[in-house]
Design an enzyme around this catalytic site. Structure first.
Site, PDB file in Angstrom:
ATOM      1  N   CYS A 185      -2.580   3.982  -1.232  1.00 48.93           N
ATOM      2  CA  CYS A 185      -2.919   5.319  -1.715  1.00 48.93           C
ATOM      3  C   CYS A 185      -2.075   5.756  -2.926  1.00 48.93           C
ATOM      4  O   CYS A 185      -2.311   5.310  -4.033  1.00 48.93           O
ATOM      5  CB  CYS A 185      -2.810   6.325  -0.574  1.00 48.93           C
ATOM      6  SG  CYS A 185      -3.711   7.862  -0.879  1.00 48.93           S
ATOM      7  N   HIS A 244      -5.332   3.802   4.903  1.00 51.09           N
ATOM      8  CA  HIS A 244      -4.228   4.176   5.784  1.00 51.09           C
ATOM      9  C   HIS A 244      -4.577   3.684   7.189  1.00 51.09           C
ATOM     10  O   HIS A 244      -5.409   2.822   7.367  1.00 51.09           O
ATOM     11  CB  HIS A 244      -4.069   5.701   5.819  1.00 51.09           C
ATOM     12  CG  HIS A 244      -3.690   6.316   4.522  1.00 51.09           C
ATOM     13  ND1 HIS A 244      -2.409   6.275   4.031  1.00 51.09           N
ATOM     14  CD2 HIS A 244      -4.417   7.010   3.610  1.00 51.09           C
ATOM     15  CE1 HIS A 244      -2.356   6.924   2.875  1.00 51.09           C
ATOM     16  NE2 HIS A 244      -3.568   7.379   2.592  1.00 51.09           N
TER      17      HIS A 244
END
Length: 249
Positions: free
Chosen positions: A94, A192
């Site tokens: 990310c 994630h």
């Protein structure tokens, strides 16, 4: 024979949200079960860089976290680029994935320069891409994770995605069907979840590559107790993957 592997956790104080620390735990545990001595170095702003680095893990963070670390990141950029070019395996999630590209332009219009390990750029948007996600990878099969990002990432010519997504409104930018990026042994992704506990094939790629890069070969322990524990962990991952794939976004 020396069987040490040095793992660097990059900016865990500021870039560690949505369970990304689980990636470090997964790498450590599987390396231990394979019979290696693991040294995890947490590198934050102003810290000394370790003498030995075999594998680097970086997590996600909000825009303010990215702004906090970016000056220090550029101090280490040349070293990181050299390690990447030399084949050191890395996993960037990310926010760190974005900063490993060429630039990240925030919703407010601020442009944060990246360190250029991955050929890509990111533009902040109001719309968030959020939810459980399955992507299809030639090397790793189906990768299961959870995305939560407003930045939309676009790969440059010559940069390969980590995988492909089926549903519109998912992946790097919601439109071109790509997710993540690969160059050398560096993986960038919005997954994630955390990623590595659910995806042992990706974890073992990073481990095997780190061991081969340092020692020329990967040699797993033949201890039956370790093999049983690895089998148990793999079964837990299989069950978690099955549940995640059935959940709606």
């Amino acid at each position: 024979m020396d069987r040490s592997i040095d793992v660097l956790s990059l900016y865990p104080k500021d870039m560690n949200i949505y369970g990304d620390s689980g990636n470090v735990l997964s790498i450590r545990r599987r390396l231990e079960l394979y019979g290696y001595d693991v040294h995890v170095h947490e590198y934050n702003q102003g810290d000394d860089w370790p003498d030995q680095v075999d594998l680097i893990l970086g997590g996600g963070g909000q825009d303010q976290g990215q702004r906090k670390i970016i000056r220090d990141l550029f101090k280490r950029a040349e070293r990181i680029r050299a390690l990447a070019h030399d084949g050191t395996p890395m996993l960037m999630i990310c926010g760190m994935y974005q900063l490993f590209g060429d630039f990240f332009e925030t919703i407010e219009g601020d442009r944060l320069p990246g360190i250029g390990v991955l050929g890509l750029h990111t533009i902040g948007q109001e719309e968030r891409l959020i939810g459980n996600l399955v992507e299809h990878s030639e090397q790793f099969g189906d990768i299961i994770g959870y995305e939560n990002h407003s930045g939309k990432t676009f790969l440059h010519d010559g940069t390969h995605p980590l995988g492909r997504v089926d549903a519109p409104g998912t992946g790097n930018n919601g439109s071109d069907g790509t997710e993540g990026a690969r160059i050398h042994n560096v993986i960038g992704t919005y997954m994630h979840g955390s990623l590595l506990p659910k995806n042992p094939t990706v974890t073992d790629f990073l481990i095997r590559t780190a061991c081969e890069h340092r020692y020329g070969a990967f040699e797993a322990s033949a201890d039956p107790a370790c093999e049983r524990e690895l089998a148990r962990i793999n079964e837990t991952a299989r069950q978690a993957r099955t549940v995640a794939m059935q959940r709606p976004r």
